[in-house]
Motif scaffolding. Structure first.
Motif, short mmCIF file in Angstrom:
data_model
loop_
_atom_site.label_atom_id
_atom_site.label_comp_id
_atom_site.label_asym_id
_atom_site.label_seq_id
_atom_site.Cartn_x
_atom_site.Cartn_y
_atom_site.Cartn_z
N UNK A 84 45.34 49.85 45.07
CA UNK A 84 46.95 49.89 45.55
C UNK A 84 47.88 48.83 45.11
N UNK A 85 47.35 47.58 44.81
CA UNK A 85 48.12 46.49 44.41
C UNK A 85 47.49 45.64 43.34
N UNK A 86 48.12 45.66 42.20
CA UNK A 86 47.34 44.95 41.22
C UNK A 86 47.26 43.63 41.25
N UNK A 87 48.25 43.06 41.92
CA UNK A 87 48.25 41.51 42.17
C UNK A 87 47.17 41.09 43.29
N UNK A 99 37.52 36.60 35.52
CA UNK A 99 39.11 36.54 34.81
C UNK A 99 39.56 37.83 34.27
N UNK A 100 40.69 38.12 34.79
CA UNK A 100 41.29 39.18 34.24
C UNK A 100 42.21 38.96 32.88
N UNK A 101 42.68 40.18 32.25
CA UNK A 101 43.66 39.90 31.08
C UNK A 101 44.97 40.13 31.78
N UNK A 102 45.96 39.76 30.97
CA UNK A 102 47.31 39.83 31.47
C UNK A 102 47.64 41.20 31.74
N UNK A 103 48.50 41.27 32.82
CA UNK A 103 48.78 42.67 33.49
C UNK A 103 49.60 43.48 32.38
N UNK A 104 49.30 44.86 32.18
CA UNK A 104 50.17 45.33 31.11
C UNK A 104 50.68 46.65 31.99
N UNK A 105 51.72 47.19 31.16
CA UNK A 105 52.61 48.28 31.94
C UNK A 105 52.23 49.47 31.09
N UNK A 106 52.05 50.62 31.85
CA UNK A 106 51.61 51.94 30.92
C UNK A 106 52.85 52.69 30.71
N UNK A 107 53.10 52.75 29.28
CA UNK A 107 54.61 53.34 28.98
C UNK A 107 54.93 54.46 29.40
N UNK A 108 54.04 55.23 29.64
CA UNK A 108 54.11 56.69 30.06
C UNK A 108 54.38 56.84 31.52
N UNK A 109 53.58 56.02 32.30
CA UNK A 109 53.67 56.30 33.78
C UNK A 109 54.44 55.21 34.74
N UNK A 110 54.89 54.05 33.90
CA UNK A 110 55.24 52.92 34.40
C UNK A 110 54.48 52.07 35.36
N UNK A 123 33.93 46.81 29.54
CA UNK A 123 35.43 46.83 30.04
C UNK A 123 35.70 47.80 31.51
N UNK A 124 36.18 47.00 32.42
CA UNK A 124 36.57 47.57 33.85
C UNK A 124 37.76 47.59 33.85
N UNK A 125 38.75 48.64 33.94
CA UNK A 125 39.92 48.65 34.28
C UNK A 125 40.39 48.89 35.92
N UNK A 126 41.67 48.10 36.32
CA UNK A 126 42.13 48.44 37.41
C UNK A 126 43.43 48.91 37.27
N UNK A 127 43.91 50.06 37.76
CA UNK A 127 45.23 50.81 37.57
C UNK A 127 45.75 50.81 38.81
N UNK A 128 46.98 50.56 38.82
CA UNK A 128 47.66 50.42 40.11
C UNK A 128 48.35 52.03 40.28
#
Length: 129
Positions: A84-87, A99-110, A123-128
């Motif tokens: 629900x909330x990436x932060x 440690x997480x990588x820097x937050x990125x922004x998906x250019x397709x979905x924002x 690699x484990x991704x967390x997607x808001x």
């Protein structure tokens, strides 16, 4: 035409069973459905659920071979979880010394997303949401 209903499960082979079990249960919060030690294979199999739905099989084997698992390597790219909330997610992971990588922004979905590594550097991704 082939009709697929859903993804049934994801299988992961780990190098340190206890460390990975702790990561997937205590850190990510997946619940244990069943844990089996297969003596003939010297292997544990841990069935895990996310929100009551069977999701991951965690396996251990003696001396598993290494394979590249960076997001750009051939093969399964990564495992992604919706949050629900990436932060808030990053704050929680940081409290667990992950440690997480820097937050990125998906250019397709924002939508915001980030990656961490499991104990075997998968690699484990967390997607808001």
């Amino acid at each position: 035409m082939l009709h697929l209903n859903k993804v049934h499960h994801i299988a992961i082979i780990c190098s340190d069973y206890q460390k990975s079990k702790t990561f997937y249960t205590d850190v990510l919060g997946l619940t244990i459905i069943r844990e089996i030690y297969r003596e003939e294979r010297e292997s544990y199999k841990l069935d895990l659920a996310l929100n009551g739905v069977y999701t991951i099989e965690l396996f251990s084997f003696p001396n598993p071979s290494q394979r590249p698992s960076r997001p750009e390597a051939t093969g399964l790219r990564h495992l992604a979880f919706e949050v629900n909330d990436i932060n808030e997610t990053i704050d929680f992971l940081t409290s667990k010394n992950i440690v997480s990588e820097a937050v990125r922004l998906d250019p397709t979905t924002d939508k915001k997303f980030t990656f961490v590594a499991d104990p075997d550097n998968l690699p484990i991704e967390f997607y808001e949401k």
